[in-house]
Design a protein around this motif. Structure first.
Motif, PDB file in Angstrom:
ATOM      1  N   ALA A 171       0.825  -1.213   0.000  1.00 55.99           N
ATOM      2  CA  ALA A 171       0.000   0.000   0.000  1.00 55.99           C
ATOM      3  C   ALA A 171       0.857   1.261   0.000  1.00 55.99           C
ATOM      4  CB  ALA A 171      -0.941  -0.016   1.203  1.00 55.99           C
ATOM      5  N   ILE A 172       1.853   1.309   0.887  1.00 58.04           N
ATOM      6  CA  ILE A 172       2.663   2.533   0.940  1.00 58.04           C
ATOM      7  C   ILE A 172       3.540   2.652  -0.302  1.00 58.04           C
ATOM      8  CG2 ILE A 172       4.613   1.551   2.244  1.00 58.04           C
ATOM      9  CD1 ILE A 172       4.629   4.329   3.723  1.00 58.04           C
ATOM     10  N   GLY A 173       4.011   1.517  -0.820  1.00 58.52           N
ATOM     11  CA  GLY A 173       4.774   1.563  -2.059  1.00 58.52           C
ATOM     12  C   GLY A 173       3.937   2.100  -3.205  1.00 58.52           C
ATOM     13  N   ARG A 174       2.663   1.658  -3.259  1.00 59.78           N
ATOM     14  CA  ARG A 174       1.769   2.139  -4.309  1.00 59.78           C
ATOM     15  C   ARG A 174       1.499   3.637  -4.174  1.00 59.78           C
ATOM     16  NH1 ARG A 174      -2.458  -0.407  -2.682  1.00 59.78           N
ATOM     17  NH2 ARG A 174      -3.223   1.441  -1.559  1.00 59.78           N
ATOM     18  N   ASP A 175       1.207   4.083  -2.917  1.00 58.01           N
ATOM     19  CA  ASP A 175       0.909   5.503  -2.708  1.00 58.01           C
ATOM     20  C   ASP A 175       2.096   6.385  -3.094  1.00 58.01           C
ATOM     21  OD1 ASP A 175      -1.623   4.936  -1.821  1.00 58.01           O
ATOM     22  OD2 ASP A 175      -1.119   5.032   0.310  1.00 58.01           O
ATOM     23  N   LEU A 176       3.303   5.988  -2.674  1.00 60.22           N
ATOM     24  CA  LEU A 176       4.484   6.796  -2.976  1.00 60.22           C
ATOM     25  C   LEU A 176       4.823   6.761  -4.458  1.00 60.22           C
ATOM     26  CD1 LEU A 176       6.733   5.885   0.094  1.00 60.22           C
ATOM     27  CD2 LEU A 176       5.529   8.033  -0.315  1.00 60.22           C
ATOM     28  N   ARG A 177       4.617   5.610  -5.082  1.00 64.85           N
ATOM     29  CA  ARG A 177       4.932   5.509  -6.513  1.00 64.85           C
ATOM     30  C   ARG A 177       3.969   6.351  -7.341  1.00 64.85           C
ATOM     31  NH1 ARG A 177       5.132   0.383  -6.468  1.00 64.85           N
ATOM     32  NH2 ARG A 177       7.353   0.204  -5.991  1.00 64.85           N
TER      33      ARG A 177
ATOM     34  N   VAL B  60      11.543   5.234   4.477  1.00 66.36           N
ATOM     35  CA  VAL B  60      10.307   5.148   5.266  1.00 66.36           C
ATOM     36  C   VAL B  60      10.274   3.761   5.887  1.00 66.36           C
ATOM     37  CG1 VAL B  60       7.802   5.351   5.225  1.00 66.36           C
ATOM     38  CG2 VAL B  60       9.174   6.687   3.612  1.00 66.36           C
ATOM     39  N   ALA B  61      10.332   3.688   7.215  1.00 67.50           N
ATOM     40  CA  ALA B  61      10.435   2.395   7.888  1.00 67.50           C
ATOM     41  C   ALA B  61       9.362   2.252   8.959  1.00 67.50           C
ATOM     42  CB  ALA B  61      11.815   2.241   8.525  1.00 67.50           C
ATOM     43  N   ASP B  62       8.795   1.063   9.043  1.00 68.64           N
ATOM     44  CA  ASP B  62       7.862   0.742  10.117  1.00 68.64           C
ATOM     45  C   ASP B  62       8.645   0.413  11.386  1.00 68.64           C
ATOM     46  OD1 ASP B  62       5.134   0.041  11.092  1.00 68.64           O
ATOM     47  OD2 ASP B  62       6.066  -1.922  11.336  1.00 68.64           O
ATOM     48  N   GLN B  63       8.155   0.845  12.527  1.00 74.28           N
ATOM     49  CA  GLN B  63       8.876   0.610  13.772  1.00 74.28           C
ATOM     50  C   GLN B  63       8.797  -0.850  14.212  1.00 74.28           C
ATOM     51  OE1 GLN B  63      11.061   1.622  15.590  1.00 74.28           O
ATOM     52  NE2 GLN B  63      10.769   0.869  17.668  1.00 74.28           N
TER      53      GLN B  63
ATOM     54  N   LEU C 207      11.753   8.739   7.812  1.00 73.94           N
ATOM     55  CA  LEU C 207      10.366   8.834   8.267  1.00 73.94           C
ATOM     56  C   LEU C 207      10.000   7.508   8.919  1.00 73.94           C
ATOM     57  CD1 LEU C 207       7.527  10.109   8.394  1.00 73.94           C
ATOM     58  CD2 LEU C 207       7.158   9.319   6.045  1.00 73.94           C
ATOM     59  N   LEU C 208       9.583   7.561  10.176  1.00 81.24           N
ATOM     60  CA  LEU C 208       9.226   6.359  10.928  1.00 81.24           C
ATOM     61  C   LEU C 208       7.704   6.231  10.986  1.00 81.24           C
ATOM     62  CD1 LEU C 208      10.554   4.066  12.710  1.00 81.24           C
ATOM     63  CD2 LEU C 208       9.931   5.493  14.678  1.00 81.24           C
ATOM     64  N   LEU C 209       7.186   5.074  10.577  1.00 82.31           N
ATOM     65  CA  LEU C 209       5.762   4.767  10.710  1.00 82.31           C
ATOM     66  C   LEU C 209       5.574   4.020  12.020  1.00 82.31           C
ATOM     67  CD1 LEU C 209       4.977   3.536   7.076  1.00 82.31           C
ATOM     68  CD2 LEU C 209       4.700   5.829   8.029  1.00 82.31           C
ATOM     69  N   THR C 210       4.678   4.512  12.846  1.00 89.39           N
ATOM     70  CA  THR C 210       4.588   3.936  14.182  1.00 89.39           C
ATOM     71  C   THR C 210       3.170   3.985  14.721  1.00 89.39           C
ATOM     72  OG1 THR C 210       5.526   4.070  16.407  1.00 89.39           O
ATOM     73  CG2 THR C 210       5.101   6.148  15.296  1.00 89.39           C
ATOM     74  N   ALA C 211       2.939   3.217  15.762  1.00 90.64           N
ATOM     75  CA  ALA C 211       1.652   3.218  16.451  1.00 90.64           C
ATOM     76  C   ALA C 211       1.704   4.225  17.592  1.00 90.64           C
ATOM     77  CB  ALA C 211       1.337   1.829  16.986  1.00 90.64           C
ATOM     78  N   TYR C 212       0.527   4.601  18.083  1.00 88.04           N
ATOM     79  CA  TYR C 212       0.466   5.599  19.153  1.00 88.04           C
ATOM     80  C   TYR C 212       1.263   5.147  20.370  1.00 88.04           C
ATOM     81  CZ  TYR C 212      -1.375   8.806  22.635  1.00 88.04           C
ATOM     82  OH  TYR C 212      -1.481   9.755  23.619  1.00 88.04           O
TER      83      TYR C 212
ATOM     84  N   LYS D 131       0.332   5.498  12.223  1.00 85.75           N
ATOM     85  CA  LYS D 131      -0.442   4.703  11.273  1.00 85.75           C
ATOM     86  C   LYS D 131      -1.900   4.637  11.737  1.00 85.75           C
ATOM     87  CE  LYS D 131       1.647   0.847  10.007  1.00 85.75           C
ATOM     88  NZ  LYS D 131       2.420  -0.419  10.162  1.00 85.75           N
ATOM     89  N   PRO D 132      -2.873   4.544  10.820  1.00 85.97           N
ATOM     90  CA  PRO D 132      -2.728   4.545   9.357  1.00 85.97           C
ATOM     91  C   PRO D 132      -2.571   5.957   8.814  1.00 85.97           C
ATOM     92  CG  PRO D 132      -5.033   4.355   9.940  1.00 85.97           C
ATOM     93  CD  PRO D 132      -4.268   4.336  11.247  1.00 85.97           C
ATOM     94  N   TRP D 133      -2.118   6.079   7.570  1.00 81.09           N
ATOM     95  CA  TRP D 133      -1.850   7.397   6.990  1.00 81.09           C
ATOM     96  C   TRP D 133      -2.953   7.822   6.003  1.00 81.09           C
ATOM     97  CZ3 TRP D 133       1.039   3.023   6.016  1.00 81.09           C
ATOM     98  CH2 TRP D 133       0.919   2.473   4.733  1.00 81.09           C
ATOM     99  N   ASP D 134      -4.055   7.097   5.970  1.00 84.34           N
ATOM    100  CA  ASP D 134      -5.151   7.473   5.081  1.00 84.34           C
ATOM    101  C   ASP D 134      -5.892   8.704   5.604  1.00 84.34           C
ATOM    102  OD1 ASP D 134      -4.810   5.469   3.189  1.00 84.34           O
ATOM    103  OD2 ASP D 134      -5.952   4.008   4.379  1.00 84.34           O
TER     104      ASP D 134
END
Length: 570
Positions: A18-24, A60-63, A87-92, A113-116
């Motif tokens: 999903a994130i690869g698609r959004d960024l591409r 862009v990395a998930d924690q 850029l770190l993707l993380t939960a609250y 996350k999520p970034w929608d």
């Protein structure tokens, strides 16, 4: 060089896709988007890209990844792609860990996350990170070429002007670069447009420095030892105002002046900034501003200035560069700012936002070597030229601390010379903690520079202990001074009241006994108004100002508020 790379890393295959698609979809036209599903795979990709000398713009990395967390990956990634944004993707639940990573590994941003929807939550953040990366890593080093001597004050002035005005350039040292000699030979017969040296610039071929630096600008004549005004005009920067009369003329393009221009123009006032050097003022030279609200990672002074200039332009305010102001003349309801070298700008109100300059050190040898190893203040771009060398910094405020940390990234050793008994009274605690933990920063308290030695450039410094009097001679080619604050306001003349140090007196302070009789009207002065009605002061130049970026910005905004009231009197 090919497209720069954006690397995404997430072990969840659905999220990764999903994130690869959004960024591409959003950035694929300018960037190559590569997707990895583990930290180990990401490091392999980064190694391959480094070996191919392919640039990485963003990681862009998930924690929460098994085996290697996002933070652990980003820390290791700095060795493979040191300039990449992170850029770190993380939960609250991981927010505290992410904030800690800002200090520990220099994390640029974290996103919950999520970034929608991505257009609202993801893309604005990525846009900012990529813009910053692009600014630090232009595709080309620039068409402007500068030939000069490493220890030439003129060369340093030209390079600083170009860097602070975000003009990419290529530097050629006449002692180190063979291409420098070829450029000198090619330009030898051309008549220079700037500076007074003229064709004597060819003397550089014989090792002399007359006529240097030589600046070669596309579609322009060679410039020999140009003034900043000559250089600005050759670069087609705006050096003259376009209107005969403005609502507000702002003298000084630091944080206070830039803020005033943004608020003035956004509220319908015609405004012009006159800046002697470059937008950003003293703050614009800072390697990092970490305590400015809304930027948890901090930002460079250059970045802050660049963003502010974009806002100024967006709202329609003008900016006149490379022009100093020699005085203010009152003509009935209008004030004229008299420009150095001729010309003037008329406005109904004037804001003096010229900030302060670093005070000069008074010790034998320093004056003679200024610009040739001895410098007052520093830009972030000064640090790389000190690679592997010893650097001495004088000062104990935040500006000195930030400079020490920036130079420590390149220098073999940084010696911070402090007159007082400690840093605690003058420097923020977060900076002190990082300075103390830096292995190549040495802090010398109760010390001062008492002499400088060198022939063509700085070679050594004598540092004395202020208690014992013992002296130590330190070999170094680099001294950067960050002491005190000098407003340099003599150009304002007698009509504008100032204290003994030159700071401008404003508002209710004009009613103090020390300034009795200086306010000429029956009405009380507006806040920030000087003893010359219609002329206001904002930022560090003002008496009792806080000397912080945030307070300067507040002053600039408040000045426009009171100018509305002042203009309403007419």
């Amino acid at each position: 060089m090919g497209k720069p790379t954006i690397l995404t890393v997430d072990d969840d295959l659905e999220v990764s896709a999903a994130i690869g698609r959004d960024l591409r979809d959003q950035y694929g036209g300018e960037y190559r988007v590569v997707v990895a599903t583990s930290g180990e795979q990401a490091l392999t990709v980064l190694t391959r890209l480094a070996l191919r000398e392919q640039r990485v713009a963003l990681i862009v990395a998930d924690q929460r990844m098994p085996g290697m967390t996002g933070i652990a990956l980003l820390e290791q990634a700095r060795h493979h792609a040191p300039g990449a944004k992170s850029l770190l993707l993380t939960a609250y639940a991981d927010t505290d860990v992410a904030i800690k990573a800002i200090n520990d590994i220099g994390l640029d941003y974290y996103l919950l996350k999520p970034w929608d929807p991505p257009r609202e939550r993801l893309f604005p953040i990525v846009d900012d990170l990529l813009t910053d990366w692009r600014r630090a890593n232009p595709d080309e080093t620039g068409d402007v070429r500068v030939v000069g001597h490493r220890w030439s004050s003129g060369s340093h002035e030209v390079k600083t002007f170009l860097a602070r005005n975000h003009v990419p350039y290529r530097w050629y040292d006449i002692e180190r670069d063979a291409e420098a000699q070829r450029l000198l030979d090619l330009a030898g017969g051309a008549a220079g447009a700037g500076g007074a040296a003229g064709a004597a610039g060819a003397a550089g071929a014989a090792g002399a420095t007359e006529g240097l630096p030589l600046v070669l600008v596309p579609d322009g004549d060679p410039l020999r030892a140009p003034s900043t005004l000559d250089l600005a005009r050759s670069l087609r920067l705006r050096t003259d105002a376009h209107q005969p009369l403005y609502d507000v003329c702002i003298i000084g393009g630091g944080p206070a002046g830039l803020a005033a221009a943004v608020y003035a123009a956004s509220e319908g006032l015609s405004a012009v900034i006159v800046e002697r050097e470059a937008p950003g003022g003293q703050a614009g030279q800072s390697a990092a501003i970490e305590n400015y609200l809304g930027f948890p990672k901090g930002l460079t002074g250059s970045d802050l200035a660049h963003r502010a200039v974009a806002q100024v332009s967006r709202f329609g305010a003008e900016m006149v560069l490379a022009r100093g102001v020699a005085g203010i003349e009152t003509r009935g309801p209008v004030h004229a700012a008299l420009l150095d070298g001729g010309g003037e700008i008329e406005a109904q109100a004037v804001i003096v936002a010229t900030g302060v300059s670093y005070r000069r050190l008074d010790a034998p040898g320093l004056a003679e070597l200024t610009g040739r190893g001895v410098y007052y203040g520093a830009t972030a771009s000064d640090a790389p030229q000190c690679q592997g060398e010893d650097v001495v910094i004088v000062g104990a405020a935040n500006s000195a601390g930030q400079a020490a940390l920036n130079f420590a990234r390149y220098a073999s050793r940084v010696v911070l010379v402090v007159r007082g008994p400690s840093l605690e009274a003058t420097m923020s605690s977060y900076l002190i903690a990082r300075i103390v933990s830096a292995p190549n920063i040495e802090v010398r308290v109760r010390s001062e520079v008492v002499a400088a030695q060198g022939d063509t450039h700085l070679e050594s410094l004598t540092i004395a202990d202020r208690v014992s009097g013992a002296e130590d001679k330190l070999a170094s080619n680099w001294l950067f001074v960050f002491i005190g604050a000098s407003p340099r306001t003599d150009w304002l003349g007698e009509a504008v009241a100032r204290d003994g140090q030159g700071f401008v007196v404003t508002g209710q302070d004009l009613m103090a006994p020390a300034f009795a009789g200086r306010w000429p009207h029956a009405r009380a002065p507006f806040a920030l108004e000087t003893s010359l009605p219609g002329v206001f002061a904002a930022g560090d130049v003002r008496l009792e100002s806080m000397k912080r970026v945030a307070s300067a910005v507040g002053d600039g905004a408040m000045a426009i508020n009171v100018i509305h009231r002042y203009l309403g009197l007419g």
